[in-house]
Design a protein around this motif. Structure first.
Motif, PDB file in Angstrom:
ATOM      1  N   ASP A 107       1.260   9.269  10.857  1.00 51.35           N
ATOM      2  CA  ASP A 107       1.278   8.688   9.515  1.00 51.35           C
ATOM      3  C   ASP A 107       2.453   7.745   9.318  1.00 51.35           C
ATOM      4  OD1 ASP A 107      -1.011  10.026   8.792  1.00 51.35           O
ATOM      5  OD2 ASP A 107       0.029  11.684   7.798  1.00 51.35           O
ATOM      6  N   LYS A 141       1.445   4.386  10.591  1.00 45.81           N
ATOM      7  CA  LYS A 141       0.452   3.794   9.684  1.00 45.81           C
ATOM      8  C   LYS A 141       1.114   3.291   8.411  1.00 45.81           C
ATOM      9  CE  LYS A 141      -3.255   6.872  11.264  1.00 45.81           C
ATOM     10  NZ  LYS A 141      -4.152   7.999  10.880  1.00 45.81           N
ATOM     11  N   ASN A 142       2.027   4.094   7.880  1.00 47.46           N
ATOM     12  CA  ASN A 142       2.668   3.727   6.617  1.00 47.46           C
ATOM     13  C   ASN A 142       3.560   2.500   6.754  1.00 47.46           C
ATOM     14  OD1 ASN A 142       1.450   5.885   5.308  1.00 47.46           O
ATOM     15  ND2 ASN A 142       3.203   7.248   5.524  1.00 47.46           N
ATOM     16  N   SER A 170       3.025  -1.068   4.980  1.00 51.11           N
ATOM     17  CA  SER A 170       3.996  -1.328   3.910  1.00 51.11           C
ATOM     18  C   SER A 170       4.654  -2.691   3.997  1.00 51.11           C
ATOM     19  CB  SER A 170       5.076  -0.230   3.922  1.00 51.11           C
ATOM     20  OG  SER A 170       4.510   1.021   3.632  1.00 51.11           O
ATOM     21  N   ASP A 228       5.544   4.717  -1.849  1.00 47.61           N
ATOM     22  CA  ASP A 228       4.254   5.053  -2.456  1.00 47.61           C
ATOM     23  C   ASP A 228       3.362   5.823  -1.489  1.00 47.61           C
ATOM     24  OD1 ASP A 228       4.954   3.815  -4.813  1.00 47.61           O
ATOM     25  OD2 ASP A 228       3.860   1.953  -4.386  1.00 47.61           O
ATOM     26  N   ARG A 229       3.481   5.524  -0.211  1.00 44.28           N
ATOM     27  CA  ARG A 229       2.640   6.169   0.798  1.00 44.28           C
ATOM     28  C   ARG A 229       3.233   7.483   1.314  1.00 44.28           C
ATOM     29  NH1 ARG A 229       1.928   0.664   1.337  1.00 44.28           N
ATOM     30  NH2 ARG A 229      -0.249  -0.008   1.641  1.00 44.28           N
ATOM     31  N   SER A 230       4.557   7.548   1.411  1.00 45.61           N
ATOM     32  CA  SER A 230       5.210   8.708   2.039  1.00 45.61           C
ATOM     33  C   SER A 230       5.744   9.725   1.039  1.00 45.61           C
ATOM     34  CB  SER A 230       6.367   8.229   2.914  1.00 45.61           C
ATOM     35  OG  SER A 230       7.412   7.681   2.109  1.00 45.61           O
TER      36      SER A 230
END
Length: 360
Positions: free
Chosen positions: A43, A46-47, A51, A303-305
């Protein structure tokens, strides 16, 4: 020597010194069309790609090569390169690896002239990566180790590291070994909660004596995020030291879980960008680290993590601000591990940890 000739001689000498200094000054990094970035896999990769890393490369016509991996692998390769022709231009390191790599002379000092966004990173964090007036890492995301707990199974939520000894949690506490990052960070938090320092053998011994009293409460000794998640999902573990972002992500996925920042201080686990000495695409490395240090990229990653970030201008989402402690006030209270004291003792501490808890 006559005065006029003396003046001419001095002037000529000064001009010679200036010309010589200019000739030996560091030349600007050569312009290239590539950049190689080492990042954590899964992840995290991916993040960071989503980003802004891929967008920046695309918009600036850079050939981007992302190398998933981990600190130990990257550090070994940098040490083998000995500061010449590094296999990476940028790598993400934890604080202990930053310290080791800097001490080994493997890192390029970072200069705000090339990375203007350095000036916007929280000083309480950046000061941890400054030696003899030079900065060797651009701090990025801050995982804060605290206490995760099953909100549907725990009647009295924990508030302090020492609450793990609460009889209410008997048979439902999970504790990681110091060989795993969360375990070492918890141990640092425990020593701190007992009023001690990792550098003091007496304080460390006191913490191990306290750990021995946890045997009745401890049910498992996880050594990975996946193992911790499984224990929480099954309800085998009700309380476990874990990082805020991971806990809030599990909560977002529907698990009945919550997180407490211990009153005696959360322990920091930071992801930080470094540029190795001998980076083949140094000019691009500077530019990419600057982009990754921007508030826009850091907000997108946050926002993603669901982790706090280091640029003071990040505009966090309302959801994150309601859960994650961010900002200079919070960051200045973080517990940082003294790796100079901890790393040489890690094998011995792991042995003593096993003896204290009866874990193999």
């Amino acid at each position: 020597m006559r005065p006029k000739l003396a003046s001419t001689f001095v002037l000529s000498a000064l001009i010679g010194l200036v010309v010589s200094a200019a000739a030996h000054a560091e030349a600007p990094p050569a312009s290239t069309d590539s950049v190689v970035v080492g990042v954590y896999g899964g992840d995290w990769e991916k993040n960071i790609r989503a980003s802004g890393l891929e967008q920046y490369a695309r918009e600036n016509n850079l050939k981007l090569t992302v190398v998933p991996g981990a600190d130990a692998e990257w550090f070994a390769k940098l040490r083998a390169a000995k500061g010449h022709r590094s296999p990476y231009d940028i790598v993400v390191f934890q604080p202990d690896t930053v310290q080791r790599a800097q001490a080994a002379g493997l890192l390029q000092p970072l200069d705000a002239q090339h990375i203007p966004n350095l000036a916007n990173l929280y000083q309480s964090v950046q000061s941890r990566f400054t030696w003899q007036g030079k900065t060797y890492a651009a701090a990025f995301s801050l995982g804060q180790l605290g206490l995760a707990y099953r909100s549907d199974l725990v009647k009295t939520p924990p508030r302090s590291w020492l609450d793990l000894w609460n009889p209410e949690y008997k048979g439902h506490v999970a504790i990681s070994s110091p060989t795993y990052a969360a375990g070492l960070q918890f141990f640092a938090g425990l020593v701190h909660a007992l009023g001690g320092e990792l550098s003091n053998p007496a304080d460390v011994a006191k913490a191990f004596s306290k750990l021995a009293e946890l045997r009745g409460n401890a049910v498992a000794f996880p050594d990975s995020p996946g193992a911790i998640q499984t224990l929480l999902e099954r309800g085998d573990a009700w309380v476990v030291p874990f990082w805020d972002g991971r806990v809030f992500a599990l909560k977002q996925q529907g698990l009945k879980i919550d997180f407490v920042y211990p009153s005696d201080g959360p322990v920091v686990g930071a992801a930080n960008w470094v540029i190795p000495k001998g980076a083949p695409n140094l000019a691009n490395a500077y530019k990419v680290v600057n982009a990754l240090s921007s508030p826009q990229v850091q907000k997108a990653f946050s926002d993603r993590s669901l982790y706090g970030m280091t640029n003071k201008d990040v505009a966090y989402s309302d959801q994150l601000k309601s859960q994650v402690k961010v900002g200079e006030e919070a960051y200045s209270k973080l517990i940082w591990i003294d790796y100079a004291s901890a790393t040489p003792q890690l094998a011995d501490w792991t042995r003593r940890w096993g003896q204290a808890l009866g874990a193999k």
